[in-house]
Design an enzyme around this catalytic site. Structure first.
Site, PDB file in Angstrom:
ATOM      1  N   CYS A 199     -16.958 -19.660   6.624  1.00  0.00           N
ATOM      2  CA  CYS A 199     -15.952 -18.854   5.939  1.00  0.00           C
ATOM      3  C   CYS A 199     -16.537 -18.446   4.597  1.00  0.00           C
ATOM      4  CB  CYS A 199     -14.699 -19.691   5.728  1.00  0.00           C
ATOM      5  SG  CYS A 199     -13.652 -19.102   4.393  1.00  0.00           S
TER       6      CYS A 199
ATOM      7  N   LYS B 121     -29.291 -55.391  24.205  1.00  0.00           N
ATOM      8  CA  LYS B 121     -30.057 -54.285  24.773  1.00  0.00           C
ATOM      9  C   LYS B 121     -29.827 -53.079  23.872  1.00  0.00           C
ATOM     10  CE  LYS B 121     -31.298 -52.000  29.055  1.00  0.00           C
ATOM     11  NZ  LYS B 121     -31.496 -50.674  28.514  1.00  0.00           N
TER      12      LYS B 121
ATOM     13  N   CYS C 192      -7.918 -19.192   5.575  1.00  0.00           N
ATOM     14  CA  CYS C 192      -7.640 -18.245   4.489  1.00  0.00           C
ATOM     15  C   CYS C 192      -7.787 -16.777   4.891  1.00  0.00           C
ATOM     16  CB  CYS C 192      -8.533 -18.537   3.280  1.00  0.00           C
ATOM     17  SG  CYS C 192     -10.255 -18.066   3.546  1.00  0.00           S
TER      18      CYS C 192
ATOM     19  N   TYR D 166     -39.201 -56.816  20.570  1.00  0.00           N
ATOM     20  CA  TYR D 166     -38.681 -57.792  21.525  1.00  0.00           C
ATOM     21  C   TYR D 166     -39.685 -58.268  22.569  1.00  0.00           C
ATOM     22  CZ  TYR D 166     -37.854 -53.326  23.902  1.00  0.00           C
ATOM     23  OH  TYR D 166     -37.997 -52.078  24.430  1.00  0.00           O
TER      24      TYR D 166
ATOM     25  N   CYS E  15     -11.500 -16.507   8.866  1.00  0.00           N
ATOM     26  CA  CYS E  15     -11.275 -17.941   8.671  1.00  0.00           C
ATOM     27  C   CYS E  15      -9.839 -18.305   9.043  1.00  0.00           C
ATOM     28  CB  CYS E  15     -11.552 -18.311   7.212  1.00  0.00           C
ATOM     29  SG  CYS E  15     -11.046 -19.987   6.798  1.00  0.00           S
TER      30      CYS E  15
ATOM     31  N   LYS F  33     -25.701 -54.658  32.106  1.00  0.00           N
ATOM     32  CA  LYS F  33     -25.234 -53.456  31.421  1.00  0.00           C
ATOM     33  C   LYS F  33     -23.737 -53.517  31.114  1.00  0.00           C
ATOM     34  CE  LYS F  33     -27.324 -49.864  31.559  1.00  0.00           C
ATOM     35  NZ  LYS F  33     -28.481 -48.982  31.536  1.00  0.00           N
TER      36      LYS F  33
ATOM     37  N   ASP G  61     -29.852 -49.496  22.370  1.00  0.00           N
ATOM     38  CA  ASP G  61     -29.833 -48.189  23.013  1.00  0.00           C
ATOM     39  C   ASP G  61     -30.649 -47.215  22.166  1.00  0.00           C
ATOM     40  OD1 ASP G  61     -29.278 -46.255  24.788  1.00  0.00           O
ATOM     41  OD2 ASP G  61     -27.174 -46.010  24.254  1.00  0.00           O
TER      42      ASP G  61
ATOM     43  N   GLU H  69     -30.591 -61.350  24.559  1.00  0.00           N
ATOM     44  CA  GLU H  69     -30.846 -60.393  23.466  1.00  0.00           C
ATOM     45  C   GLU H  69     -29.930 -59.201  23.639  1.00  0.00           C
ATOM     46  OE1 GLU H  69     -34.883 -59.156  23.820  1.00  0.00           O
ATOM     47  OE2 GLU H  69     -35.687 -61.123  23.330  1.00  0.00           O
TER      48      GLU H  69
ATOM     49  N   CYS I 175     -10.832 -20.537  -0.496  1.00  0.00           N
ATOM     50  CA  CYS I 175     -10.282 -20.979   0.790  1.00  0.00           C
ATOM     51  C   CYS I 175      -9.648 -22.363   0.624  1.00  0.00           C
ATOM     52  CB  CYS I 175     -11.404 -21.035   1.827  1.00  0.00           C
ATOM     53  SG  CYS I 175     -10.911 -21.778   3.383  1.00  0.00           S
TER      54      CYS I 175
HETATM   55  S1  IVH Z   1     -37.450 -56.061  27.450  1.00  0.00           S
HETATM   56  C1  IVH Z   1     -40.332 -56.425  30.723  1.00  0.00           C
HETATM   57  N1  IVH Z   1     -35.617 -56.274  25.588  1.00  0.00           N
HETATM   58  O1  IVH Z   1     -34.455 -51.414  27.932  1.00  0.00           O
HETATM   59  C2  IVH Z   1     -39.377 -56.316  29.627  1.00  0.00           C
HETATM   60  N2  IVH Z   1     -35.922 -54.169  26.640  1.00  0.00           N
HETATM   61  O2  IVH Z   1     -34.659 -50.969  31.008  1.00  0.00           O
HETATM   62  C3  IVH Z   1     -39.019 -54.921  29.310  1.00  0.00           C
HETATM   63  N3  IVH Z   1     -34.472 -52.401  25.764  1.00  0.00           N
HETATM   64  O3  IVH Z   1     -37.528 -49.807  28.347  1.00  0.00           O
HETATM   65  C4  IVH Z   1     -38.145 -54.666  28.198  1.00  0.00           C
HETATM   66  N4  IVH Z   1     -33.440 -53.627  24.255  1.00  0.00           N
HETATM   67  O4  IVH Z   1     -36.298 -49.540  26.129  1.00  0.00           O
HETATM   68  C5  IVH Z   1     -36.214 -55.457  26.468  1.00  0.00           C
HETATM   69  N5  IVH Z   1     -34.031 -56.591  23.907  1.00  0.00           N
HETATM   70  C6  IVH Z   1     -34.647 -55.784  24.782  1.00  0.00           C
HETATM   71  C7  IVH Z   1     -34.308 -54.417  24.904  1.00  0.00           C
HETATM   72  C8  IVH Z   1     -34.974 -53.649  25.844  1.00  0.00           C
HETATM   73  C9  IVH Z   1     -33.540 -52.418  24.791  1.00  0.00           C
HETATM   74  C10 IVH Z   1     -34.809 -51.221  26.586  1.00  0.00           C
HETATM   75  C11 IVH Z   1     -36.258 -50.851  26.610  1.00  0.00           C
HETATM   76  C12 IVH Z   1     -36.689 -50.857  28.024  1.00  0.00           C
HETATM   77  C13 IVH Z   1     -35.387 -50.757  28.749  1.00  0.00           C
HETATM   78  C14 IVH Z   1     -35.522 -51.472  30.073  1.00  0.00           C
END
Ligand code: IVH
Length: 671
Positions: free
Chosen positions: A427, A117, A412, A226, A409, A315, A119, A115, A432
């Site tokens: 300004c 991750k 101008c 998720y 400014c 990551k 942010d 999946e 301007c």
């Molecule tokens: S699973 C036990 N899936 O990442 C499973 N987390 O470091 C826990 N996050 O606190 C989370 N996308 O905020 C999961 N597809 C994803 C995610 C995800 C972002 C974040 C989430 C969590 C942090 C874990």
């Protein structure tokens, strides 16, 4: 209407609105136009106004309207919200796979789900008997903050789940902001003199932390679900199956970007693929989450104190670099807002060469204590233009120079004023050139008058040659004027003039957006155009009349009346009119050739998108609907049309192919 009828209609409307919410926000597959949705919603609100007893906590109207809180309560999660172990290299991932196999005492390759991750900010939603009863932040994993009212304002979070659904469901997911929304929001904040957010995650966290949910409602937040906490009811055997179930229940997932992979080799290939696409995604991700797909294996693997053994986050490398601030220059925006921009010694940040960083405003400069000559850490997060994260003070030589708020400014020379409560100095110059340049750019933009070809380069020349003093002057330009440009040929000049000419009949909402009235962006321009129908009506609307419009607040109302009160603006509008600029009013549309006709589009369309088709119908005065009834005038069926086509046949509603529909449009448009 009596109370019984009202109750029945209210139930029906709630169901229809919920259905379209899911289609639009969860499945990304809208079937009705925005204006039709607005009509349904308005009917619901009117009904509730007349019969307040119909307002239930899960009515679609209840996404707004809770009074502001004093503070957030804390809630204990019934199961802790774990975090994830991080991996930073392929080796780390192979080690993870090895641990999983050893624990399960198997040699066979494991099936994983990969999946994105996201942010953003992790949240938990609690549904009891399909109704959203609480929502909270992750907090320290055991106890979070109760932010139910704020979460309820997010359109992709359903208040009610589709049946059949578990009796109790604790859903976990990530709330985030799309990059484009984040950037638009920051632009608007900058113009309003409010502090901008450093990145989409901060913006999301800040938005969820509002005690007043009406502020959260105005922030463009979304969710991807998720995972689960407690769940009472039958569960599918795999994580992927669970995500599918989420979709069935009406919960939004990122299923489209989720894949299964067999064995760690496959996972690593997925990671490489994702990394390569990172910059093209509409939102920020900071890695890939890899989970064991089989839920019984997940259970067997269990968890350590704070992290599960069955999942890991691979990551991405941070998008940071160190460089030198060579200069801090001042930029003047359309509304006169002056923003400092750092000019950097060019440096590569994960594949992109950057030479500028935004410093936002002087509060930010003070917070970072950043000076010309400083070595800094820059980070690309949510924007191509990076942010300065921190100053490497240990590298200071004493030669660094502070940049104060200017008194005049830079474009101008007019005085600069910082209004109490705003963070951005402005300004005050009425003529301007920097403001004029930005206004012209805004006017010609795609979302405004859409004057193809009129970009930075030509606007600069128009200003240098003194050919335009305001937006109306664009429509006075002649070929001879344009020939004074550098490298301007006959064909090019003709094209530009044709583009200018072609912009005279844009829809009113686009024209309003193009004018750059403060607090009237793309969305508000649509609201005003739809409600008032014409420029004349808008220019004459009083403060009270404007306030009566749903979504219009005192700020917008004052700004609009202020705009039309200015003699200078009225003169420009009158000139535009004389020069033939006649935005297409909503009234004209109502009398269009498709007026009173309802179209339903179904099946896979190949000649146009559903949205384009709906826009066409509306442009010609018709209505696009999502469901077939006796009142439907035409069903336009693409490939693989199913139940709606059958229903049309059953009711004897005429069915058109896409070509036949276009034929009608052409006839009506007289093309
Ligand atoms: S699973 C036990 N899936 O990442 C499973 N987390 O470091 C826990 N996050 O606190 C989370 N996308 O905020 C999961 N597809 C994803 C995610 C995800 C972002 C974040 C989430 C969590 C942090 C874990």
């Amino acid at each position: 209407m009596d109370q019984r009828q009202a109750l029945a209609r209210h139930g029906e409307l709630s169901r229809i609105i919920r259905h379209h919410n899911t289609l639009y926000h969860v499945l990304d597959r809208p079937e009705i136009s925005d204006s039709e949705y607005d009509r349904l919603f308005k009917e619901l609100l009117e009904l509730e106004e007349q019969f307040p007893e119909l307002i239930s906590p899960d009515s679609p109207s209840q996404r707004v309207g809770a009074p502001p809180l004093e503070k957030f309560d804390s809630v204990r999660h019934s199961l802790p919200m774990l975090s994830l172990e991080n991996a930073f290299s392929d080796q780390d991932m192979e080690d993870f796979d090895g641990r999983v196999k050893r624990f399960l005492a198997t040699d066979e390759s494991i099936e994983y789900v990969c999946e994105m991750k996201m942010d953003g900010v992790a949240v938990e939603l609690v549904y009891e008997n399909g109704r959203l009863i609480a929502g909270s932040t992750r907090g320290d994993g055991t106890t979070g903050e109760k932010i139910t009212e704020n979460l309820k304002t997010i359109p992709s979070i359903p208040l009610v789940l589709n049946e059949p659904c578990p009796a109790l469901l604790e859903v976990r997911g990530e709330v985030f902001m799309a990059l484009e929304d984040f950037q638009a929001m920051n632009r608007a904040r900058e113009e309003d003199g409010q502090p901008t957010f450093a990145n989409p995650r901060n913006a999301t966290a800040g938005s969820l932390r509002q005690l007043d949910s009406s502020i959260t409602r105005r922030r463009p937040l979304q969710i991807f679900c998720y995972g689960v906490g407690l769940i009472e009811g039958e569960q599918p055997p795999t994580h992927f199956g669970l995500l599918r179930k989420f979709q069935d229940w009406g919960l939004r997932t990122n299923l489209r970007e989720t894949v299964t992979a067999r064995g760690i080799g496959d996972v690593l290939a997925r990671y490489a693929d994702l990394m390569a696409r990172r910059d093209q995604l509409p939102y920020e991700i900071d890695g890939m989450v890899v989970k064991v797909n089989d839920l019984s294996l997940q259970k067997e693997l269990g968890e350590k104190t704070r992290t599960p053994r069955w999942a890991i986050a691979y990551k991405f490398p941070p998008r940071q670099a160190e460089t030198l601030i060579e200069d801090i220059q001042l930029q003047v925006g359309r509304t006169g807002a002056i923003t400092p921009v750092a000019h950097l010694k060019p440096v590569e940040v994960s594949g992109v060469i950057v030479s500028r960083a935004s410093l936002h405003n002087w509060d930010e400069i003070a917070r970072l204590d950043v000076r010309v000559g400083d070595w800094v850490v820059v980070e690309r997060a949510g924007d191509v233009i990076p942010d300065v994260v921190r100053v490497l003070t240990e590298r200071r030589t004493g030669q660094e120079r502070l940049v104060p708020i200017p008194e005049r400014c830079p474009a101008c020379g007019a005085p600069v004023v910082k209004i109490e409560g705003e963070v951005v100095p402005r300004c005050q110059g009425l003529s301007c050139p920097a403001q004029l340049k930005e206004s012209l750019k805004h006017f010609a933009r795609r979302a405004g008058m859409d004057i193809d070809g009129l970009g930075d380069r030509y606007i600069d020349q128009l200003l240098q040659l003194g050919l335009v003093g305001n937006v109306a002057d664009l429509y006075r330009l002649t070929k001879e004027d344009l020939f004074r440009f550098e490298r301007m040929g006959d064909k090019l000049a003709e094209n530009l003039l044709a583009a200018i000419e072609g912009s005279k009949r844009r829809p009113l909402s686009r024209f309003l957006n193009a004018l750059g009235i403060r607090h009237v962006g793309e969305h508000m321009a649509k609201v005003l155009a739809r409600q008032l129908g014409s420029l004349d009506a808008l220019s004459q609307a009083t403060h009270e009349e404007l306030l009566a419009i749903h979504e219009v607040g005192p700020q917008v109302a004052s700004s609009v009346t202020g705009f039309f009160a200015s003699a200078e603006n009225r003169k420009i509008l009158a000139d535009l009119k004389t020069l033939g600029v006649a935005p297409e009013t909503e009234e004209r549309r109502a009398g269009g050739p498709f007026s009173g006709k309802t179209f339903v589009f179904t099946g896979a369309l190949t000649l146009f998108s559903r949205k384009e088709a709906q826009d066409l119908v509306e442009k010609l005065g018709g209505r696009a609907s999502g469901s077939v009834s006796r009142k439907t005038d035409y069903v336009v069926a693409g490939e693989e049309a199913g139940s709606k086509l059958a229903k049309a046949r059953e009711l004897g509603v005429p069915v058109l192919t896409e070509e036949e529909f276009l034929e009608q449009v052409r006839n009506e448009e007289g093309v």
